[in-house]
Design a protein around this motif. Structure first.
Motif, PDB file in Angstrom:
ATOM      1  N   THR A  26      35.996 -11.552  16.823  1.00  0.00           N
ATOM      2  CA  THR A  26      37.027 -11.186  15.855  1.00  0.00           C
ATOM      3  C   THR A  26      37.177  -9.674  15.776  1.00  0.00           C
ATOM      4  O   THR A  26      38.296  -9.148  15.720  1.00  0.00           O
ATOM      5  N   MET A  27      36.068  -8.964  15.796  1.00  0.00           N
ATOM      6  CA  MET A  27      36.083  -7.506  15.753  1.00  0.00           C
ATOM      7  C   MET A  27      36.858  -6.958  16.956  1.00  0.00           C
ATOM      8  O   MET A  27      37.677  -6.044  16.818  1.00  0.00           O
ATOM      9  N   VAL A  28      36.625  -7.522  18.140  1.00  0.00           N
ATOM     10  CA  VAL A  28      37.312  -7.083  19.350  1.00  0.00           C
ATOM     11  C   VAL A  28      38.797  -7.439  19.281  1.00  0.00           C
ATOM     12  O   VAL A  28      39.656  -6.608  19.598  1.00  0.00           O
ATOM     13  N   GLU A  29      39.113  -8.660  18.871  1.00  0.00           N
ATOM     14  CA  GLU A  29      40.513  -9.105  18.799  1.00  0.00           C
ATOM     15  C   GLU A  29      41.342  -8.281  17.823  1.00  0.00           C
ATOM     16  O   GLU A  29      42.544  -8.116  18.014  1.00  0.00           O
ATOM     17  N   ARG A  30      40.701  -7.759  16.775  1.00  0.00           N
ATOM     18  CA  ARG A  30      41.393  -6.885  15.804  1.00  0.00           C
ATOM     19  C   ARG A  30      41.736  -5.535  16.404  1.00  0.00           C
ATOM     20  O   ARG A  30      42.467  -4.746  15.815  1.00  0.00           O
ATOM     21  N   GLY A  54      26.268   2.343  31.003  1.00  0.00           N
ATOM     22  CA  GLY A  54      26.893   3.652  31.116  1.00  0.00           C
ATOM     23  C   GLY A  54      28.218   3.769  30.390  1.00  0.00           C
ATOM     24  O   GLY A  54      28.733   4.865  30.214  1.00  0.00           O
ATOM     25  N   ASP A  55      28.791   2.646  29.967  1.00  0.00           N
ATOM     26  CA  ASP A  55      30.056   2.677  29.222  1.00  0.00           C
ATOM     27  C   ASP A  55      29.830   3.229  27.823  1.00  0.00           C
ATOM     28  O   ASP A  55      28.743   3.112  27.250  1.00  0.00           O
ATOM     29  N   GLY A  56      30.866   3.796  27.257  1.00  0.00           N
ATOM     30  CA  GLY A  56      30.827   4.263  25.884  1.00  0.00           C
ATOM     31  C   GLY A  56      31.611   3.306  24.991  1.00  0.00           C
ATOM     32  O   GLY A  56      32.632   2.764  25.409  1.00  0.00           O
ATOM     33  N   LEU A  57      31.117   3.094  23.790  1.00  0.00           N
ATOM     34  CA  LEU A  57      31.804   2.255  22.808  1.00  0.00           C
ATOM     35  C   LEU A  57      31.949   3.037  21.519  1.00  0.00           C
ATOM     36  O   LEU A  57      31.024   3.755  21.118  1.00  0.00           O
ATOM     37  N   VAL A  58      33.090   2.893  20.873  1.00  0.00           N
ATOM     38  CA  VAL A  58      33.337   3.502  19.573  1.00  0.00           C
ATOM     39  C   VAL A  58      33.955   2.433  18.689  1.00  0.00           C
ATOM     40  O   VAL A  58      34.921   1.769  19.087  1.00  0.00           O
ATOM     41  N   PHE A  59      33.377   2.254  17.501  1.00  0.00           N
ATOM     42  CA  PHE A  59      33.924   1.299  16.535  1.00  0.00           C
ATOM     43  C   PHE A  59      33.441   1.660  15.145  1.00  0.00           C
ATOM     44  O   PHE A  59      32.463   2.387  14.976  1.00  0.00           O
ATOM     45  N   MET A  61      31.944   0.574  11.472  1.00  0.00           N
ATOM     46  CA  MET A  61      31.119  -0.469  10.880  1.00  0.00           C
ATOM     47  C   MET A  61      30.457   0.074   9.624  1.00  0.00           C
ATOM     48  O   MET A  61      29.864   1.155   9.647  1.00  0.00           O
ATOM     49  N   GLY A  62      30.578  -0.649   8.556  1.00  0.00           N
ATOM     50  CA  GLY A  62      29.933  -0.251   7.317  1.00  0.00           C
ATOM     51  C   GLY A  62      30.399   1.093   6.799  1.00  0.00           C
ATOM     52  O   GLY A  62      29.607   1.842   6.232  1.00  0.00           O
ATOM     53  N   GLY A  63      31.662   1.423   7.012  1.00  0.00           N
ATOM     54  CA  GLY A  63      32.198   2.671   6.492  1.00  0.00           C
ATOM     55  C   GLY A  63      31.889   3.897   7.319  1.00  0.00           C
ATOM     56  O   GLY A  63      32.144   5.019   6.896  1.00  0.00           O
ATOM     57  N   ARG A  64      31.331   3.710   8.520  1.00  0.00           N
ATOM     58  CA  ARG A  64      31.078   4.863   9.387  1.00  0.00           C
ATOM     59  C   ARG A  64      31.477   4.531  10.812  1.00  0.00           C
ATOM     60  O   ARG A  64      31.553   3.365  11.197  1.00  0.00           O
ATOM     61  N   VAL A  65      31.724   5.565  11.594  1.00  0.00           N
ATOM     62  CA  VAL A  65      32.111   5.392  12.989  1.00  0.00           C
ATOM     63  C   VAL A  65      30.855   5.417  13.845  1.00  0.00           C
ATOM     64  O   VAL A  65      30.025   6.326  13.728  1.00  0.00           O
ATOM     65  N   ILE A  66      30.709   4.415  14.686  1.00  0.00           N
ATOM     66  CA  ILE A  66      29.559   4.326  15.582  1.00  0.00           C
ATOM     67  C   ILE A  66      30.042   4.669  16.981  1.00  0.00           C
ATOM     68  O   ILE A  66      30.978   4.062  17.492  1.00  0.00           O
ATOM     69  N   ASP A  67      29.399   5.656  17.588  1.00  0.00           N
ATOM     70  CA  ASP A  67      29.718   6.116  18.934  1.00  0.00           C
ATOM     71  C   ASP A  67      28.436   5.988  19.739  1.00  0.00           C
ATOM     72  O   ASP A  67      27.428   6.615  19.409  1.00  0.00           O
ATOM     73  N   LEU A  68      28.462   5.166  20.779  1.00  0.00           N
ATOM     74  CA  LEU A  68      27.237   4.909  21.531  1.00  0.00           C
ATOM     75  C   LEU A  68      27.500   4.771  23.014  1.00  0.00           C
ATOM     76  O   LEU A  68      28.640   4.603  23.447  1.00  0.00           O
ATOM     77  N   THR A  69      26.423   4.852  23.783  1.00  0.00           N
ATOM     78  CA  THR A  69      26.453   4.614  25.220  1.00  0.00           C
ATOM     79  C   THR A  69      25.603   3.393  25.498  1.00  0.00           C
ATOM     80  O   THR A  69      24.470   3.291  25.015  1.00  0.00           O
ATOM     81  N   VAL A  70      26.128   2.468  26.268  1.00  0.00           N
ATOM     82  CA  VAL A  70      25.417   1.241  26.632  1.00  0.00           C
ATOM     83  C   VAL A  70      24.353   1.596  27.668  1.00  0.00           C
ATOM     84  O   VAL A  70      24.654   2.190  28.706  1.00  0.00           O
ATOM     85  N   VAL A  90      25.461   8.426  20.378  1.00  0.00           N
ATOM     86  CA  VAL A  90      25.952   9.738  20.779  1.00  0.00           C
ATOM     87  C   VAL A  90      25.796  10.654  19.570  1.00  0.00           C
ATOM     88  O   VAL A  90      25.966  10.231  18.434  1.00  0.00           O
ATOM     89  N   ASP A  91      25.468  11.916  19.793  1.00  0.00           N
ATOM     90  CA  ASP A  91      25.278  12.871  18.693  1.00  0.00           C
ATOM     91  C   ASP A  91      26.463  12.823  17.741  1.00  0.00           C
ATOM     92  O   ASP A  91      27.612  12.830  18.163  1.00  0.00           O
ATOM     93  N   GLY A  92      26.149  12.727  16.468  1.00  0.00           N
ATOM     94  CA  GLY A  92      27.174  12.685  15.440  1.00  0.00           C
ATOM     95  C   GLY A  92      27.686  11.277  15.166  1.00  0.00           C
ATOM     96  O   GLY A  92      28.498  11.061  14.304  1.00  0.00           O
ATOM     97  N   GLY A  93      27.160  10.270  15.925  1.00  0.00           N
ATOM     98  CA  GLY A  93      27.647   8.906  15.738  1.00  0.00           C
ATOM     99  C   GLY A  93      26.720   8.058  14.953  1.00  0.00           C
ATOM    100  O   GLY A  93      25.690   8.356  14.522  1.00  0.00           O
TER     101      GLY A  93
END
Length: 93
Positions: A26-30, A54-59, A61-70, A90-93
């Motif tokens: 559901t999160m992805v479909e939105r 190696g892919d990056g994901l940004v989404f 969750m819980g009122g904050r932005v999560i920026d990460l590397t798989v 990722v720094d700042g995420g």
């Protein structure tokens, strides 16, 4: 798919960003998940899309932005410590 790729809904569930695969889908479909693969960023629209090491994901969750590397695909939905090994923030995420 191979060991270096996984469906995005399965990966989000294994990494414990969603309690169920249905919630992850559901999160992805939105359109709430952005994927950076080989330098190209795209908003994901289907839970069947693949994520790779190696892919990056940004989404959000819980009122904050999560920026990460798989960093790994994982084989199961394990305990939280195992889930944290699947990504690096990722720094700042």
């Amino acid at each position: 798919m191979n060991e270096a790729a996984c469906r995005i809904d399965v990966w989000l569930w294994r990494a414990r960003f969603a309690k169920t695969r249905t919630l992850a889908a559901t999160m992805v479909e939105r359109g709430a998940v952005r994927l950076t693969h080989q330098g190209r960023q795209a908003r994901l629209d289907k839970p069947s899309r693949c994520v790779h090491v190696g892919d990056g994901l940004v989404f959000a969750m819980g009122g904050r932005v999560i920026d990460l590397t798989v960093t790994a695909m994982g084989e199961r939905r394990g305990p939280p410590a195992e889930a944290r090994a699947l990504y690096q923030l990722v720094d700042g995420g």
